[in-house]
Design an enzyme around this catalytic site. Structure first.
Site, PDB file in Angstrom:
ATOM      1  N   GLU B  88       0.838  -1.194   0.000  1.00  0.00           N
ATOM      2  CA  GLU B  88       0.000   0.000   0.000  1.00  0.00           C
ATOM      3  C   GLU B  88       0.877   1.248   0.000  1.00  0.00           C
ATOM      4  O   GLU B  88       0.385   2.359   0.208  1.00  0.00           O
ATOM      5  CB  GLU B  88      -0.942   0.010   1.199  1.00  0.00           C
ATOM      6  CG  GLU B  88      -0.239  -0.006   2.547  1.00  0.00           C
ATOM      7  CD  GLU B  88      -1.172   0.371   3.701  1.00  0.00           C
ATOM      8  OE1 GLU B  88      -1.667   1.494   3.681  1.00  0.00           O
ATOM      9  OE2 GLU B  88      -1.376  -0.477   4.583  1.00  0.00           O
ATOM     10  N   CYS B 122      -3.005  -3.543   4.619  1.00  0.00           N
ATOM     11  CA  CYS B 122      -2.015  -4.550   5.015  1.00  0.00           C
ATOM     12  C   CYS B 122      -2.329  -5.942   4.472  1.00  0.00           C
ATOM     13  O   CYS B 122      -1.648  -6.908   4.793  1.00  0.00           O
ATOM     14  CB  CYS B 122      -1.915  -4.598   6.540  1.00  0.00           C
ATOM     15  SG  CYS B 122      -1.598  -2.979   7.250  1.00  0.00           S
ATOM     16  N   HIS B 252      -1.484 -10.357  11.943  1.00  0.00           N
ATOM     17  CA  HIS B 252      -1.054  -9.038  11.490  1.00  0.00           C
ATOM     18  C   HIS B 252      -0.897  -8.169  12.733  1.00  0.00           C
ATOM     19  O   HIS B 252      -1.804  -8.110  13.561  1.00  0.00           O
ATOM     20  CB  HIS B 252      -2.077  -8.411  10.551  1.00  0.00           C
ATOM     21  CG  HIS B 252      -1.827  -6.947  10.360  1.00  0.00           C
ATOM     22  ND1 HIS B 252      -0.668  -6.480   9.793  1.00  0.00           N
ATOM     23  CD2 HIS B 252      -2.547  -5.842  10.715  1.00  0.00           C
ATOM     24  CE1 HIS B 252      -0.690  -5.161   9.777  1.00  0.00           C
ATOM     25  NE2 HIS B 252      -1.815  -4.743  10.337  1.00  0.00           N
TER      26      HIS B 252
END
Lengths: 480, 480
Positions: B88, B122, B252
């Site tokens: 990103e 993400c 994550h």
């Protein structure tokens, strides 16, 4: 080796297209821009160019085309297991368009939908399509459909390239037992680092373009992909010599003229790789070109015009039908190739294409490119998926004709409006809502955190009050 | 149904990580920022934060990690048939990082490499990884490896969130007969339209964040994914109750503390879905919580602390080892989850994890999330791929320890430098090259068309002359 079955006939089941309800005429644009008559229309092969007001962004285009596809095919949102978007119209660097589309799924309660956005210039839709097909053939598949969306708003700064803009969206339903089936293993890809067209100015909608380099890259990529495709296709049992054995060639189309040149280029490739070219037949008069090298001919006008002429009939028969949307809407970037596919289906009949193979060339600057092929099923029974696919796109020309023509001056004002406002927050768009097609999603508000709100026009036919749009644009610009 | 075999044991064959050679200490940052001692270190669970000077961008991170993976595994670039990037960190809206990586392939002549970039916060790396696995199992597979790159530069505006930055890259080699094998069919996905964290200001590197909403979204997504995963895993024959039957859970990690809370959250899920919770054993003392609803507890401090405490042992044993890179480098966005996987492998031994299952949770704001599982092979012979995978990451802690500590004041100057220059063209970066790790790609020049040029540091160990960097930053800023 675990033995599992790949589903049969994985491919494209349904296609839906969306284009803006307004366009500018390229002949009028030539006059407005003060260029020579025919520069855009004959030189580039373009007739009309669709464009969006500040009411539309990449999210609205995708929302509209997905909802239309779902509604027209009478599918439940729970039947979709994968959805992804190919686009280069980046209005948020992090949040995918796919997540915005999840709003459509809310009522159904289905949030278990894989896939996000894929990006490389005009290639994103192809990547999404390949990912969808691979998913259906993999152990990840859960038996549901995949949905692929390719969409972009192509706009250029004032100048030579502006006339090559466009906007649109194509959605494709992917699954097994499809009427348009992927040829397994027949694919040629060419990827390369090059700065032919890119978008490094993050605050602008406009790309940075090296036009001449981009043409060279496109044709070189076509050469490379065709070489790999031909060898792989042969290995899978598809007859070599694509020009003879395919019913249609569909190309990514920045403008129609480049596509016509590309058909000539394919013939040049066939010619040079033919150990015994038939100089009495299809290659008559081409003897002098037998020893040229592909690499040296990207800007050789003689070679180009010779092979464009030699391939004229092939182009008229096998490619021109696929250029309807490109000619009438303009470049739709990721949607361009699939707008070409929709055009072909819209212009042809199921009877003509049943059982036939078509070859597609996808090109995204930067660069990413693939040549691949699909085959129509041969089930011509009245309610077959093949018939349904063709029937669904029969109104394409009529829909294109129902658009509103906007004067170049108002188009220009619209472009200025987009330049000044497309990144503003908070912002209330001023473009007309009444002018949009029925069932079109549009932007209602951007709040001070840049969060966007959307609404949808009703399903009744829209009125086309062109004047109101113009007046609003003018008011806004004068107010600034 | 055509019968073809899916290759066996498709999964991750090799993992390579890259992180910046410099970091800021979070205790020192607390003092510099004037916040209470322990806010970043104890409150968020972070120790050090890696960051990049103006010499590094998303392209250099990916170039470095790919070349390292290829070199360390002694692979030829011709053996790669697919390569894609999840990121990103968008520095060009159109041109993919993947195309930049094609420079590494030039010498080999291999340009037939599918895949482009995938984007949703993400989650991009996970999407790329799934695409790679699906490709290997599909008819599109040509027998070669897939290469997946997850990488980002996470930076925040001055303020509360700045300490949750980081930067890094992880590359993974994907193919059949892997030492870390995907569990087929066991996957739970949750996708939703939400503005918890996004990047609508295209000219800035910084995101727009609604921190509280993002935590709620993360935990809600975990609940939803776990529910679907559990049911699908059960259907594929994997024993239910993940907490008992997996050897590790990797998450994550925006910051370590949220991951610890997430382990508590998994236990809460197990507890509430257990028809006969064992109040004499693992759930002792939790009777009062039996009738609560998941939805109402995202910010219930009592529920949170109770289940964090109850799951403390599980967390220490099954998750903490995977937080090494998150704790030492910070949030690497798409690379975070796979940095967690690398950490786990780096901290554990092949003997401990052979034959064991691990569960991974991927979250990308906006939002896209999936819970999925993999299983280590059980081949412990000395030159097995399993041993090679573990051996390759044994130096991870040592590599982290070899970095240079930079004073918060210099880190702050560096951030100002990035703010002012990351979009400039033409531009000559001023950051030190000598401070980079050996074999690191770095930016040498941006020309007036924004075209970027790169070079690579030599493979000899780098010197770490911290002072020179600082001086250069200061000169630049004063000059402006």
């Amino acid at each position: 080796m675990e033995l599992h079955g790949w589903p049969t006939d994985v491919g494209i089941i349904a296609v839906e297209v969306y284009f803006p309800s307004q366009y500018v005429d390229q002949t009028e644009l030539e006059q407005f821009d003060g260029v020579s008559a025919g520069k855009y229309t004959i030189g580039l092969g373009q007739s009309k160019m669709g464009f969006c007001s500040d009411r539309e962004d990449i999210n609205t285009l995708c929302l509209t085309v997905v909802q239309k596809l779902i509604e027209r095919n009478n599918i439940s949102y729970t039947e979709i297991g994968r959805l992804e978007v190919g686009t280069e119209t980046i209005i948020d660097k992090s949040k995918s368009v796919k997540t915005v589309l999840m709003q459509l799924f809310e009522e159904s309660g289905n949030t278990n939908v894989e896939g996000i956005d894929t990006t490389n210039a005009c290639y994103g839709g192809t990547s999404a399509l390949f990912n969808a097909v691979n998913w259906v053939e993999s152990s990840s598949w859960d038996g549901r459909y995949a949905l692929v969306v390719a969409s972009d708003i192509a706009v250029y700064a004032t100048g030579n390239a502006r006339c090559t803009g466009g906007a649109g969206a194509v959605a494709m339903l992917v699954g097994p037992n499809a009427p348009l089936i992927f040829d397994r293993g027949a694919r040629g890809t060419h990827m390369q680092h090059v700065y032919d067209f890119f978008k490094p100015d993050m605050a602008s909608e406009y790309p940075t373009v090296d036009g001449k380099l981009s043409i060279q890259c496109y044709l070189h990529a076509l050469d490379k992909c065709y070489e790999v495709y031909s060898s792989r296709a042969k290995a899978t049992g598809i007859k070599s010599n694509v020009l003879d054995n395919a019913a249609a060639f569909v190309f990514h189309s920045p403008y129609c003229k480049l596509v016509q040149k590309s058909v000539g280029r394919l013939m040049l490739n066939d010619f040079l790789s033919d150990p015994n070219p038939d100089f009495q037949g299809v290659y008559s008069g081409l003897e002098q070109f037998k020893d040229i090298k592909l690499e040296g001919t990207y800007f050789d006008k003689q070679v180009e015009s010779t092979f464009v002429k030699a391939s004229q009939k092939v182009y008229e028969m096998k490619t021109k039908p696929s250029l309807l949307m490109s000619n009438q809407v303009g470049n739709m970037y990721t949607a361009s190739l699939y707008g070409g596919l929709a055009s072909l289906i819209g212009k042809e009949t199921a009877e003509n294409l049943a059982g036939k193979r078509i070859v597609l060339f996808s090109y995204g600057s930067g660069l990413a490119s693939t040549l691949f092929s699909l085959r129509f099923s041969d089930d011509l029974t009245p309610d077959s998926t093949l018939h349904r696919l063709f029937t669904s796109l029969q109104d394409l020309e009529q829909r294109l004709d129902s658009r509103t023509k906007v004067h170049p001056q108002d188009f220009d004002a619209n472009m200025k409006l987009r330049e000044q406002t497309h990144h503003l927050a908070p912002y209330n768009p001023v473009g007309s809502v009444e002018d949009l097609f029925s069932g079109t999603w549009y932007l209602t508000h951007v709040d001070n955190m840049h969060r966007r709100k959307y609404d949808r026009t009703s399903d009744s036919p829209s009125s086309t009050s062109q004047t109101s749009t113009t007046v609003k644009f003018m008011c806004y610009l004068e107010g600034n």
